[in-house]
Enzyme design. Structure first.
Site, mmCIF file in Angstrom:
data_model
loop_
_atom_site.group_PDB
_atom_site.id
_atom_site.type_symbol
_atom_site.label_atom_id
_atom_site.label_comp_id
_atom_site.label_asym_id
_atom_site.label_seq_id
_atom_site.Cartn_x
_atom_site.Cartn_y
_atom_site.Cartn_z
ATOM 1 N N GLU A 34 -14.484 23.797 -53.098
ATOM 2 C CA GLU A 34 -12.642 23.804 -53.097
ATOM 3 C C GLU A 34 -12.513 22.789 -53.793
ATOM 4 O OE1 GLU A 34 -11.520 27.360 -50.809
ATOM 5 O OE2 GLU A 34 -11.533 25.195 -49.918
ATOM 6 N N CYS A 35 -11.731 22.262 -55.141
ATOM 7 C CA CYS A 35 -11.204 21.398 -55.947
ATOM 8 C C CYS A 35 -11.831 19.511 -55.876
ATOM 9 C CB CYS A 35 -10.030 21.189 -55.268
ATOM 10 S SG CYS A 35 -8.634 19.175 -55.768
ATOM 11 N N GLY A 36 -11.120 19.243 -54.541
ATOM 12 C CA GLY A 36 -12.994 17.478 -55.117
ATOM 13 C C GLY A 36 -14.049 18.234 -54.433
#
Length: 442
Positions: free
Chosen positions: A324-326
């Site tokens: 997720e994202c990072g």
């Protein structure tokens, strides 16, 4: 016998009114009095919850009415309240600010959980003019009960006397005030409150002293005492996986309390720090790479080459993974920062790079929803970095159309590569079946 304990939600007319300062201060003060305080946070915020945990010694729990159903939020509140002597919920934004009008707002959480509201009002440069403002808040929704008002940034005892007159005329309890104090003012933040910032002991001590001196704590606890909701949650076992979770102080730090508890029902959870060069635990069945600030620690992540290679081989070998994202940034070809001549290489699993350069940065923010493998997944997006394509790189095709809270299409892609699901969206899994995310890739 049903236990009665103080339970309340701290809200404010607008962001920046001081509800975070009051919330954290009251949590710490009640803890110092020997109470076992259970903290909660309205909305999807990862960072305030870290301050809550620091103040209370108990993990803080997010209550979000976009990402979760009303029934799920009720169950969450009841489950984590077990064993508490007080429950304190910090609101978000302005009290009636939701994803669509007041839907999902702090007011909606207070209504759902039948919690009395403590309204924190910034009294800077105002006195009796606050009367019509408070009148509107107190009577806008008759299904919400206000315990009272705390005034913030009060200039003097005389100023507070004027504010007390406002409460007397409106027949609402005045619970006290915080005076103007430079130590309590927070500086600039990185994507909100930067939880790596070390608060001085002096500032913390000063806040507790001011609360003790100017807030009617005993009266607050008296008028907010309610019976605890019944906890009917059944935590059945959902699997027997070995689950590796990336976690450290900042680059992989956006973790919901509920997610970790849920993962423990799917199997045995192991934590590892991607900034330390070591292979994934043997026998890993599921890899979770949550969000955080990997762009701030790209050099440390890059040099942990044993970890990078281990994760690359795990995913290329068909291992199940959620990024997720990072976490997705970490799996990209590389990250480019201001002042760097080239991209710092990352895991190299996904065929694109990420830019954190000033000319590429732009805010992508909001709730997200998409359908995937027979489930509707909810989450939120909050980042400045953006995709870039270098020679030979491309974006994988998206496997789902993503929508915002109003049902409008957004261009956030969702990537599926082998058994990896990756996106800029931070998902909330409280009501989904994690096994179904990978059902087509057994």
């Amino acid at each position: 016998m049903t236990k009665n304990i103080p339970q309340f939600l701290i809200a404010a007319p607008t962001s920046g009114s001081g509800k975070t300062t009051v919330s954290r201060g009251l949590m710490a003060l009640l803890k110092a009095r020997g109470l076992n305080v259970q903290p909660y946070k309205c909305g999807s915020d990862y960072i305030d919850t870290k301050f809550h945990e620091r103040a209370c010694g108990r993990p803080s729990v997010n209550l979000d009415l976009f990402m979760a159903s009303e029934e799920h939020v009720r169950k969450l509140y009841a489950r984590y309240a077990v064993g508490a002597d007080a429950c304190v919920v910090e609101g978000m934004m302005g009290m009636f600010d939701g994803y669509e009008r007041d839907r999902g707002s702090s007011a909606e959480v207070a209504r759902l959980l039948r919690l009395p509201v403590v309204l924190v009002v910034d009294a800077r440069s105002a006195a009796y003019s606050l009367a019509p403002l408070l009148q509107g808040f107190l009577h806008f929704r008759p299904d919400i009960r206000f315990a009272g008002v705390i005034f913030n940034r009060v200039g003097s005892a005389r100023h507070f006397g004027m504010l007390q007159e406002v409460c007397e005329d409106l027949q609402v309890e005045c619970l006290g005030y915080l005076p103007k104090d430079g130590l309590l003012e927070q500086g600039s933040r990185y994507l909100g409150l930067d939880f790596s910032e070390q608060e001085t002991e002096e500032a913390c001590r000063r806040l507790l002293e001011l609360l003790e001196a100017h807030i009617r704590i005993d009266r607050l606890l008296e008028i907010t005492s309610l019976s605890l909701p019944e906890n009917r949650t059944e935590n059945e076992r959902l699997g027997n996986r070995r689950i590796a979770v990336a976690r450290n102080s900042e680059s992989f730090s956006f973790l919901y309390t509920e997610h970790l508890d849920l993962l423990n029902r799917y199997g045995e959870v192991f934590f590892f720090n991607p900034e330390e060069s070591a292979p994934l635990p043997d026998g890993t069945d599921l890899l979770y790479l949550p969000g955080g600030y990997p762009e701030k620690h790209a050099e440390a992540l890059r040099t942990a080459d044993v970890t990078l290679d281990s994760i690359r081989r795990y995913i290329e070998g068909g291992g199940k993974a959620l990024a997720e994202c990072g976490g997705m940034i970490y799996l990209s070809q590389g990250i480019c920062q201001d002042g760097q001549p080239d991209f710092l290489p990352m895991a190299g699993v996904l065929p694109f790079s990420i830019s954190n350069r000033k000319e590429d940065r732009r805010l992508s923010l909001g709730y997200r929803r998409f359908d995937y493998n027979g489930q509707t997944l909810y989450g939120h997006e909050f980042h400045y970095t953006q995709y870039v394509q270098r020679s030979g790189e491309w974006l994988l095709p998206t496997v789902a159309q993503v929508y915002n809270a109003r049902g409008e299409k957004v261009n956030t892609p969702v990537f599926r590569y082998k058994n990896l699901l990756a996106s800029y969206t931070h998902l909330y899994w409280g009501e989904i079946d994690l096994n179904k995310l990978f059902k087509n890739e057994e």
